[in-house]
Write a protein that holds these residues in place. Structure first.
Motif, PDB file in Angstrom:
ATOM      1  N   UNK A  18       6.464  33.964 -13.203  1.00 40.61           N
ATOM      2  CA  UNK A  18       6.742  35.317 -13.707  1.00 40.61           C
ATOM      3  C   UNK A  18       7.983  35.887 -13.031  1.00 40.61           C
ATOM      4  N   UNK A  19       8.107  35.645 -11.747  1.00 48.34           N
ATOM      5  CA  UNK A  19       9.265  36.136 -11.002  1.00 48.34           C
ATOM      6  C   UNK A  19      10.552  35.531 -11.543  1.00 48.34           C
ATOM      7  N   UNK A  20      10.545  34.244 -11.836  1.00 45.62           N
ATOM      8  CA  UNK A  20      11.737  33.593 -12.391  1.00 45.62           C
ATOM      9  C   UNK A  20      12.039  34.107 -13.790  1.00 45.62           C
ATOM     10  N   UNK A  21      11.005  34.357 -14.584  1.00 45.92           N
ATOM     11  CA  UNK A  21      11.210  34.903 -15.928  1.00 45.92           C
ATOM     12  C   UNK A  21      11.821  36.301 -15.865  1.00 45.92           C
ATOM     13  N   UNK A  79      14.661  25.731 -12.275  1.00 42.89           N
ATOM     14  CA  UNK A  79      13.970  26.951 -12.706  1.00 42.89           C
ATOM     15  C   UNK A  79      14.748  27.673 -13.806  1.00 42.89           C
ATOM     16  N   UNK A  80      16.062  27.671 -13.713  1.00 43.41           N
ATOM     17  CA  UNK A  80      16.856  28.291 -14.777  1.00 43.41           C
ATOM     18  C   UNK A  80      16.658  27.534 -16.095  1.00 43.41           C
ATOM     19  N   UNK A  85      14.293  27.000 -21.460  1.00 48.53           N
ATOM     20  CA  UNK A  85      13.388  26.246 -22.343  1.00 48.53           C
ATOM     21  C   UNK A  85      12.333  27.171 -22.942  1.00 48.53           C
ATOM     22  N   UNK A  86      11.793  28.048 -22.117  1.00 57.16           N
ATOM     23  CA  UNK A  86      10.798  29.013 -22.605  1.00 57.16           C
ATOM     24  C   UNK A  86      11.426  29.878 -23.695  1.00 57.16           C
ATOM     25  N   UNK A  87      12.630  30.375 -23.446  1.00 60.01           N
ATOM     26  CA  UNK A  87      13.304  31.220 -24.433  1.00 60.01           C
ATOM     27  C   UNK A  87      13.532  30.477 -25.744  1.00 60.01           C
TER      28      UNK A  87
END
Length: 160
Positions: A18-21, A79-80, A85-87
């Motif tokens: 969540x922090x990375x997002x 992490x980036x 990838x999530x986006x």
């Protein structure tokens, strides 16, 4: 052998993801700036007046390439890639939620109750999409995004 508290580990993984997002934009900017510094640094040149060997590296381009490769293979880079990838995977509504969540990252609840970001995200989501989902729906969508990030992070061997 030390027993692993699975629930605590899952909570930690969710918090890290969540922090990375949430802080993706600032971290991406910092990462890109650091990479640009590496590319633009040409190394110091000086006159070798004494006639002895120079203390500068003999292969500055090779040195820079090695530093860039190390930078691009770092946990930050992984992490980036997770967030990117999530986006790419999530649908437009969840993508909108993620963007709003990033904008409302500093909102705090004055009474210590529900997280302070929910109400402003809910309001802005309604303004932008024409529908105002319930608080539970906002939370559910957020947890799905975080869960996806955790799974992708595990695949990319990110550190939690």
């Amino acid at each position: 052998m030390q027993a692993v508290d699975i629930k605590a580990q899952m909570k930690k993984e969710n918090q890290v993801a969540a922090n990375w997002l949430i802080y993706y934009r600032a971290r991406k900017r910092s990462y890109d700036e650091r990479r640009e510094e590496m590319l633009s640094s040409t190394g110091e040149r000086h006159e070798n007046i004494g006639g002895s060997r120079s203390s500068l590296p003999g292969k500055p381009v090779e040195s820079m390439v090695c530093k860039l490769a190390e930078h691009d293979a770092s946990d930050t880079a992984r992490w980036l890639r997770v967030v990117e990838s999530v986006q790419a995977i999530i649908g437009p509504k969840k993508r909108q939620l993620l963007e709003l969540r990033q904008e409302c990252r500093f909102y705090m609840s004055p009474d210590g109750g529900r997280p302070g970001w929910i109400a402003p995200v809910q309001q802005r989501f309604g303004e932008l999409t024409g529908e105002c989902p319930a608080e539970n729906k906002i939370r559910e969508m957020w947890y799905e995004i975080v869960g996806l990030a955790v799974r992708i992070a595990a695949i990319l061997n990110c550190k939690f």
